[in-house]
Design a protein around this motif. Structure first.
Motif, mmCIF file in Angstrom:
data_model
loop_
_atom_site.group_PDB
_atom_site.id
_atom_site.type_symbol
_atom_site.label_atom_id
_atom_site.label_comp_id
_atom_site.label_asym_id
_atom_site.label_seq_id
_atom_site.Cartn_x
_atom_site.Cartn_y
_atom_site.Cartn_z
ATOM 1 N N ALA A 195 -2.475 11.370 -0.853
ATOM 2 C CA ALA A 195 -3.783 11.090 -0.257
ATOM 3 C C ALA A 195 -3.730 11.394 1.244
ATOM 4 N N PRO A 196 -4.895 11.543 1.874
ATOM 5 C CA PRO A 196 -4.902 11.798 3.324
ATOM 6 C C PRO A 196 -4.261 10.676 4.127
ATOM 7 N N PHE A 197 -3.890 11.001 5.362
ATOM 8 C CA PHE A 197 -3.358 10.026 6.320
ATOM 9 C C PHE A 197 -2.046 9.407 5.857
ATOM 10 N N HIS A 198 -1.153 10.274 5.315
ATOM 11 C CA HIS A 198 0.207 9.853 4.964
ATOM 12 C C HIS A 198 0.188 8.676 3.986
ATOM 13 N N ARG A 199 -0.443 8.896 2.825
ATOM 14 C CA ARG A 199 -0.493 7.883 1.783
ATOM 15 C C ARG A 199 -0.193 8.502 0.433
ATOM 16 N N TRP A 200 0.426 7.719 -0.449
ATOM 17 C CA TRP A 200 0.711 8.148 -1.814
ATOM 18 C C TRP A 200 0.272 7.040 -2.744
ATOM 19 N N ILE A 201 -0.667 7.360 -3.654
ATOM 20 C CA ILE A 201 -1.366 6.348 -4.442
ATOM 21 C C ILE A 201 -1.390 6.772 -5.910
ATOM 22 N N PRO A 202 -1.074 5.862 -6.868
ATOM 23 C CA PRO A 202 -1.091 6.224 -8.281
ATOM 24 C C PRO A 202 -2.502 6.248 -8.872
ATOM 25 N N TYR A 203 -2.735 7.265 -9.701
ATOM 26 C CA TYR A 203 -3.981 7.395 -10.453
ATOM 27 C C TYR A 203 -3.659 7.430 -11.942
ATOM 28 N N ILE A 204 -4.652 7.097 -12.765
ATOM 29 C CA ILE A 204 -4.480 7.136 -14.207
ATOM 30 C C ILE A 204 -5.358 8.223 -14.802
#
Length: 241
Positions: free
Chosen positions: A137-146
């Motif tokens: 994700a933007p702005f140095h983020r890592w997020i799980p999606y399903i």
């Protein structure tokens, strides 16, 4: 020994552990160990090999409609493979017996080469394969999606996403009495931009979710979450129909 990115699958009292050969994260072979008592282990080398210009990382196994499916996180050195696209991407293998695996054609069965998708956790319920994977994700983020699919080819993104997001809840201490004040301060001051490497299971009527949080550059912590319901209910709840 000499393996990385381990994942496990249990059936009928036997635990099957898959790991990437080598420990530098840039090899193309997955090996397997299995045991019925977690003390004595048998070994099979090269249950899956991908082309030499592809590297394998995290894996996840589930039992599906017609056998077993393995989701495999892959990448390439310097993003050079024309099909894989950017690091990282998911490809898939199938098996009838957990010992003999067939890699599905990667040009057809792949998710998702146009963007960062990593750390799969795959399950099967009522005709759908559900997969939670990490997205950049933007702005140095890592997020799980399903996401889910019926055929490992066409994928549907859940209407309710992300699956979880980094916040201060990640830093709650389950057993604070076991930590020193220095350790507590270290955790409290940890930079949290990442919820990755999810896995989950049913336990006593609830779903236990394990995941990693941290800065995505080596300062990482393990965390646990609970859902008051079955894993099937949790995964299905992210889709409206």
């Amino acid at each position: 020994y000499d393996h990385a990115f381990g994942s496990s699958y249990e059936e009928n009292g036997v635990v099957y552990v898959h790991g990437v050969k080598g420990n530098d994260g840039w090899t193309n072979q997955i090996d397997m160990y299995w045991s019925s008592d977690l003390e004595n282990w048998e070994f099979k080398e090269g249950v899956i090999k991908v082309p030499e210009d592809i590297c394998v990382f995290n894996t996840s196994v589930c039992k599906g409609k017609d056998g077993y499916v393995m989701a495999i996180e892959v990448g390439t050195r310097e993003d050079k493979h024309p099909i894989i696209g950017c690091n990282f991407t998911m490809i898939f293998a199938v098996s009838k017996d957990l010992f003999n695996w067939e890699l599905l054609p990667i040009e057809k069965y792949i998710y998702s080469p146009e963007r960062y998708t990593a750390c799969p956790a795959i399950r099967y319920y009522d005709g759908y394969y559900y997969m939670v994977n990490l997205e950049s994700a933007p702005f140095h983020r890592w997020i799980p999606y399903i996401v889910r699919t019926k055929d490992l080819e066409e994928w549907e993104i859940g209407e309710i996403n992300p699956f979880i997001t980094p916040d201060d809840e990640d830093k709650k201490l389950i057993y604070p009495e076991r930590l020193t004040e220095e350790e507590k301060e270290f955790i409290a001051n940890g930079f949290d931009c990442n919820n990755s490497d999810i896995d989950f299971c049913d336990y006593n009527g609830k779903t236990i979710i394990m995941y990693s949080w941290g800065n995505q550059f080596g300062k990482e912590f393990l965390a646990m979450a609970e859902y008051d319901g079955s894993l099937q209910e949790l995964l299905e709840s992210h889709f409206l129909k």
